[in-house]
Design a protein around this motif. Structure first.
Motif, short mmCIF file in Angstrom:
data_model
loop_
_atom_site.label_atom_id
_atom_site.label_comp_id
_atom_site.label_asym_id
_atom_site.label_seq_id
_atom_site.Cartn_x
_atom_site.Cartn_y
_atom_site.Cartn_z
N ILE A 1 14.05 -26.93 -4.08
CA ILE A 1 14.66 -27.82 -5.06
C ILE A 1 14.43 -29.28 -4.67
O ILE A 1 14.65 -29.66 -3.53
CB ILE A 1 16.17 -27.55 -5.17
CG1 ILE A 1 16.43 -26.13 -5.69
CG2 ILE A 1 16.85 -28.59 -6.06
CD1 ILE A 1 17.89 -25.71 -5.62
N PHE A 2 14.02 -30.08 -5.67
CA PHE A 2 13.98 -31.53 -5.45
C PHE A 2 14.89 -32.27 -6.43
O PHE A 2 15.21 -33.44 -6.20
CB PHE A 2 12.55 -32.08 -5.49
CG PHE A 2 11.91 -32.17 -6.84
CD1 PHE A 2 11.99 -33.32 -7.61
CD2 PHE A 2 11.20 -31.09 -7.35
CE1 PHE A 2 11.38 -33.40 -8.85
CE2 PHE A 2 10.58 -31.17 -8.59
CZ PHE A 2 10.68 -32.32 -9.34
N LEU A 3 15.32 -31.61 -7.51
CA LEU A 3 16.25 -32.23 -8.45
C LEU A 3 17.01 -31.15 -9.19
O LEU A 3 16.43 -30.12 -9.54
CB LEU A 3 15.49 -33.11 -9.46
CG LEU A 3 16.35 -33.90 -10.44
CD1 LEU A 3 15.73 -35.26 -10.72
CD2 LEU A 3 16.59 -33.16 -11.74
N PHE B 1 22.17 -36.56 -12.00
CA PHE B 1 21.31 -35.60 -11.32
C PHE B 1 21.38 -35.79 -9.82
O PHE B 1 21.73 -36.86 -9.33
CB PHE B 1 19.86 -35.71 -11.82
CG PHE B 1 19.23 -37.08 -11.68
CD1 PHE B 1 18.61 -37.45 -10.49
CD2 PHE B 1 19.24 -37.98 -12.73
CE1 PHE B 1 18.03 -38.70 -10.35
CE2 PHE B 1 18.66 -39.22 -12.61
CZ PHE B 1 18.05 -39.59 -11.41
N ASN B 2 21.09 -34.72 -9.11
CA ASN B 2 21.04 -34.75 -7.64
C ASN B 2 19.59 -34.81 -7.20
O ASN B 2 18.76 -34.05 -7.71
CB ASN B 2 21.68 -33.49 -7.04
CG ASN B 2 23.18 -33.46 -7.19
OD1 ASN B 2 23.78 -34.37 -7.72
ND2 ASN B 2 23.78 -32.39 -6.71
N VAL B 3 19.30 -35.69 -6.23
CA VAL B 3 17.97 -35.81 -5.64
C VAL B 3 18.09 -35.89 -4.13
O VAL B 3 19.06 -36.42 -3.60
CB VAL B 3 17.21 -37.05 -6.17
CG1 VAL B 3 16.66 -36.82 -7.56
CG2 VAL B 3 18.05 -38.30 -6.12
N LYS B 4 17.08 -35.36 -3.47
CA LYS B 4 17.01 -35.42 -2.02
C LYS B 4 16.59 -36.83 -1.61
O LYS B 4 15.85 -37.50 -2.33
CB LYS B 4 16.02 -34.39 -1.49
CG LYS B 4 16.15 -34.16 0.00
CD LYS B 4 15.50 -32.87 0.43
CE LYS B 4 15.87 -32.61 1.87
NZ LYS B 4 15.32 -31.36 2.35
N LYS C 1 24.46 -35.77 3.52
CA LYS C 1 23.59 -36.57 4.37
C LYS C 1 22.20 -36.72 3.72
O LYS C 1 21.56 -37.75 3.85
CB LYS C 1 23.46 -35.92 5.74
CG LYS C 1 22.60 -36.69 6.71
CD LYS C 1 22.58 -36.03 8.08
CE LYS C 1 21.69 -36.79 9.03
NZ LYS C 1 21.65 -36.18 10.36
N HIS C 2 21.75 -35.68 3.03
CA HIS C 2 20.38 -35.63 2.52
C HIS C 2 20.27 -35.72 0.99
O HIS C 2 19.15 -35.76 0.48
CB HIS C 2 19.70 -34.34 2.98
CG HIS C 2 19.54 -34.26 4.45
ND1 HIS C 2 18.51 -34.87 5.13
CD2 HIS C 2 20.30 -33.65 5.39
CE1 HIS C 2 18.62 -34.63 6.42
NE2 HIS C 2 19.71 -33.90 6.61
N TRP C 3 21.39 -35.69 0.28
CA TRP C 3 21.33 -35.65 -1.18
C TRP C 3 22.23 -36.71 -1.79
O TRP C 3 23.32 -36.97 -1.30
CB TRP C 3 21.78 -34.28 -1.70
CG TRP C 3 20.78 -33.20 -1.44
CD1 TRP C 3 20.62 -32.48 -0.29
CD2 TRP C 3 19.77 -32.73 -2.34
NE1 TRP C 3 19.59 -31.59 -0.43
CE2 TRP C 3 19.05 -31.73 -1.68
CE3 TRP C 3 19.43 -33.06 -3.64
CZ2 TRP C 3 18.00 -31.04 -2.27
CZ3 TRP C 3 18.38 -32.39 -4.24
CH2 TRP C 3 17.68 -31.39 -3.57
N ASN C 4 21.76 -37.29 -2.88
CA ASN C 4 22.55 -38.23 -3.67
C ASN C 4 22.71 -37.69 -5.08
O ASN C 4 21.82 -37.03 -5.60
CB ASN C 4 21.86 -39.60 -3.77
CG ASN C 4 22.08 -40.47 -2.55
OD1 ASN C 4 23.04 -40.28 -1.81
ND2 ASN C 4 21.20 -41.42 -2.35
N THR C 5 23.84 -38.02 -5.67
CA THR C 5 24.05 -37.81 -7.09
C THR C 5 23.88 -39.17 -7.75
O THR C 5 24.50 -40.15 -7.34
CB THR C 5 25.45 -37.25 -7.39
OG1 THR C 5 25.55 -35.95 -6.81
CG2 THR C 5 25.70 -37.16 -8.88
#
Length: 108
Positions: A35-37, A48-51, A76-80
């Motif tokens: 998954i990347f998004l 949306f969530n992105v790495k 730590k690795h993902w943003n919304t």
């Protein structure tokens, strides 16, 4: 950016697959099986969530109120990212591409 623009932009990247592995309300984009998004179809406004690289993830959260720790993800690795109009589409696309590149292991 709306959901269709988001979908079209994600699918422009090589080897991208879309699906609904978490149910009919969560659209997921993968590259090389990872998954990347992901985005909820019922969110208003769109989000949306992105790495993201951990250091950059924190910096983006400090710089932009629309960037939050990843909802239901490793914070730590993902943003919304909440698409509330506070940042231009150019930045949204940059963050999506960064996520794609991290997951696909493509160097700039």
């Amino acid at each position: 950016m709306n959901i269709e623009e988001l979908r079209e932009y994600c699918l422009r990247h090589p080897l991208v697959e879309e699906g609904f592995p978490f149910g009919p309300d969560t659209l997921v984009f993968k590259v090389k099986g990872k998954i990347f998004l992901l985005t909820g179809l019922d969110n208003d406004p769109l989000q949306f969530n992105v790495k993201c690289d951990p250091e950059k993830a924190e910096a983006l959260r400090e710089q932009h109120s629309c960037v939050l720790p990843g909802y239901h993800m490793n914070k730590k690795h993902w943003n919304t990212v909440v698409v509330d109009g506070s940042v231009p589409n150019r930045l949204l696309k940059e963050w999506i591409t960064d996520s794609y590149n991290l997951v696909a292991k493509i160097k700039k």
